[in-house]
Design a protein around this motif. Structure first.
Motif, PDB file in Angstrom:
ATOM      1  N   GLU A  51       0.836  -1.193   0.000  1.00  0.00           N
ATOM      2  CA  GLU A  51       0.000   0.000   0.000  1.00  0.00           C
ATOM      3  C   GLU A  51       0.868   1.238   0.000  1.00  0.00           C
ATOM      4  O   GLU A  51       1.717   1.414   0.880  1.00  0.00           O
ATOM      5  N   GLU A 102      -5.910   7.652   5.036  1.00  0.00           N
ATOM      6  CA  GLU A 102      -4.577   7.879   5.597  1.00  0.00           C
ATOM      7  C   GLU A 102      -3.533   8.142   4.516  1.00  0.00           C
ATOM      8  O   GLU A 102      -2.458   8.649   4.793  1.00  0.00           O
ATOM      9  N   ILE A 128       4.053   7.456   6.408  1.00  0.00           N
ATOM     10  CA  ILE A 128       3.876   5.998   6.456  1.00  0.00           C
ATOM     11  C   ILE A 128       5.108   5.308   5.878  1.00  0.00           C
ATOM     12  O   ILE A 128       5.634   4.354   6.462  1.00  0.00           O
ATOM     13  N   ILE A 173      -8.178  -1.655  11.547  1.00  0.00           N
ATOM     14  CA  ILE A 173      -7.858  -0.962  10.293  1.00  0.00           C
ATOM     15  C   ILE A 173      -8.971  -1.194   9.273  1.00  0.00           C
ATOM     16  O   ILE A 173      -9.365  -0.277   8.547  1.00  0.00           O
ATOM     17  N   ARG A 231     -11.165   1.746   7.534  1.00  0.00           N
ATOM     18  CA  ARG A 231     -11.344   1.940   6.086  1.00  0.00           C
ATOM     19  C   ARG A 231     -12.812   2.051   5.714  1.00  0.00           C
ATOM     20  O   ARG A 231     -13.163   2.625   4.699  1.00  0.00           O
ATOM     21  N   THR A 277      -5.994   8.826  11.149  1.00  0.00           N
ATOM     22  CA  THR A 277      -5.986   7.502  10.506  1.00  0.00           C
ATOM     23  C   THR A 277      -4.560   7.086  10.168  1.00  0.00           C
ATOM     24  O   THR A 277      -4.222   5.917  10.286  1.00  0.00           O
ATOM     25  N   ARG A 278      -3.733   8.066   9.776  1.00  0.00           N
ATOM     26  CA  ARG A 278      -2.330   7.719   9.498  1.00  0.00           C
ATOM     27  C   ARG A 278      -1.652   7.202  10.774  1.00  0.00           C
ATOM     28  O   ARG A 278      -0.888   6.235  10.745  1.00  0.00           O
ATOM     29  N   TYR A 287      -2.789   3.720  11.416  1.00  0.00           N
ATOM     30  CA  TYR A 287      -2.198   2.817  10.419  1.00  0.00           C
ATOM     31  C   TYR A 287      -0.751   2.474  10.796  1.00  0.00           C
ATOM     32  O   TYR A 287      -0.354   1.309  10.762  1.00  0.00           O
ATOM     33  N   THR A 288       0.042   3.500  11.200  1.00  0.00           N
ATOM     34  CA  THR A 288       1.424   3.207  11.592  1.00  0.00           C
ATOM     35  C   THR A 288       1.446   2.371  12.868  1.00  0.00           C
ATOM     36  O   THR A 288       2.302   1.501  13.018  1.00  0.00           O
ATOM     37  N   SER A 314      -0.702   0.078  13.592  1.00  0.00           N
ATOM     38  CA  SER A 314      -0.970  -1.314  13.207  1.00  0.00           C
ATOM     39  C   SER A 314       0.278  -1.940  12.589  1.00  0.00           C
ATOM     40  O   SER A 314       0.577  -3.111  12.846  1.00  0.00           O
TER      41      SER A 314
END
Lengths: 124, 207
Positions: free
Chosen positions: A88, B18, B28, B89, B93, B176-177, B180-181, B183
């Motif tokens: 991604e 994100e 990211i 996550i 989304r 959200t970023r 995400y990081t 996760s």
């Protein structure tokens, strides 16, 4: 909502998708979390297999070590490929190249440490 | 040769929130670089452990101090938490903020269970005089497993602060970023643990 030029999406029809081969970006978008459930079942199966192999001493020591190491590598593959969404990225998925360079250095560091110490131990 | 008449930029496929702002998407990629360097730290500690694991002096052997029960419990807790953060996550989304928070709390509880089990294991060892200055094997063991446990504990603290921020600000490109990081970090720790239970605990039971 108008976007800043720097905030625009980089795909466009003329240039096509950025990246090629294994750094071509790919987003996981699903309606039902199938891949997460498959990943969880796979990770549980791999873990329990290695535990059962060791508890029942299925093979002699050396093949057993190799077998559970292969299962661990498979487990890492499940985590990276399914859960971490490896490819991604907005542009080309550049993180793939340093990541595999890191795997190479890490594996080399551990394997070479064991190899060089074998001369002192006379076997592992 | 035709020049592009319409410079319209088409999002194809739709990019998640994100990744929607370039500055956040670069962070990211930067976090992946951090994970690569962190992986090399763990690789060094694994090398040290590999070199010292047969150096037990008068101390206990790996087979004497490792137990299948606690190892299996810790592994199942961490694998399940890796799945639940994946589900967080997934919910993020889908813009299901409530489901995302629930999955994140479940992840935190499982992570806390992991840390508690490990601390209990360490305390039991120390009560039996099994400390890291007894032998080379125990030094390597406590530093490697302790570093991983410290990472998990830090991850829990990080996720608690994220929970507060998510509940105040909702789903934005920044929050959200961050999730995400988080996760990515959590799955990375799960991979490190898989190698610890294979290379430290199961190898210790075999030889």
């Amino acid at each position: 909502m108008a976007k800043e030029p720097s905030e625009q999406i980089i795909w466009d029809e003329e240039r096509g998708e950025p990246g090629f081969g294994f750094i071509r970006p790919h987003f996981h978008q699903e309606i039902f979390p199938t891949s997460q459930i498959v990943g969880y079942v796979l990770s549980l199966a791999l873990t329990l297999t290695s535990f059962l192999l060791v508890i029942h001493r299925t093979f002699s020591a050396s093949p057993l070590l190799v077998a559970i190491l292969i299962l661990a590598v498979g487990q890492a593959g499940v985590q990276v490929g399914i859960f971490m969404h490896l490819r991604e990225s907005r542009g080309p998925a550049w993180q793939v190249i340093p990541l595999f360079l890191g795997f190479f250095i890490a594996g080399g560091m551990i394997a070479m440490s064991i190899w060089i110490m074998m001369f002192k131990w006379g076997g592992y | 040769m035709s020049l592009p008449v319409d410079p319209k930029v088409i999002p194809k496929p739709p990019v998640p929130l994100e990744f929607s702002v370039k500055a956040e998407s670069i962070k990211i990629t930067g976090f992946w670089m951090f994970l690569v360097s962190d992986m090399l730290i763990f690789a060094s500690l694994f090398s040290v452990f590999a070199v010292f694991r047969s150096r037990i002096m008068a101390g206990p052997t790996p087979n004497q101090i490792f137990h299948y029960g606690s190892t299996l419990l810790e592994t199942l807790l961490l694998l399940t938490s890796s799945f639940t953060v994946g589900m967080a996550i997934f919910a993020m989304r889908k813009s299901h903020a409530q489901a995302m928070m629930t999955w994140l709390v479940v992840t935190l509880v499982l992570g806390a269970g992991f840390v508690a089990t490990e601390i209990h294991e360490f305390i039991t060892d120390v009560q039996h005089g099994i400390t890291w200055h007894v032998s080379g094997f125990l030094s390597g063991f406590f530093v490697l497993v302790g570093t991983h446990g410290a990472h998990v504990s830090f991850g829990i603290a990080w996720a608690v602060t994220l929970l507060f921020q998510l509940s105040r600000r909702g789903l934005t490109p920044v929050t959200t970023r961050k999730l995400y990081t988080f996760s990515l970090y959590w799955h990375f720790l799960d991979i490190v643990w898989v190698f610890i239970f294979t290379f430290v605990y199961l190898f210790g039971k075999i030889t």
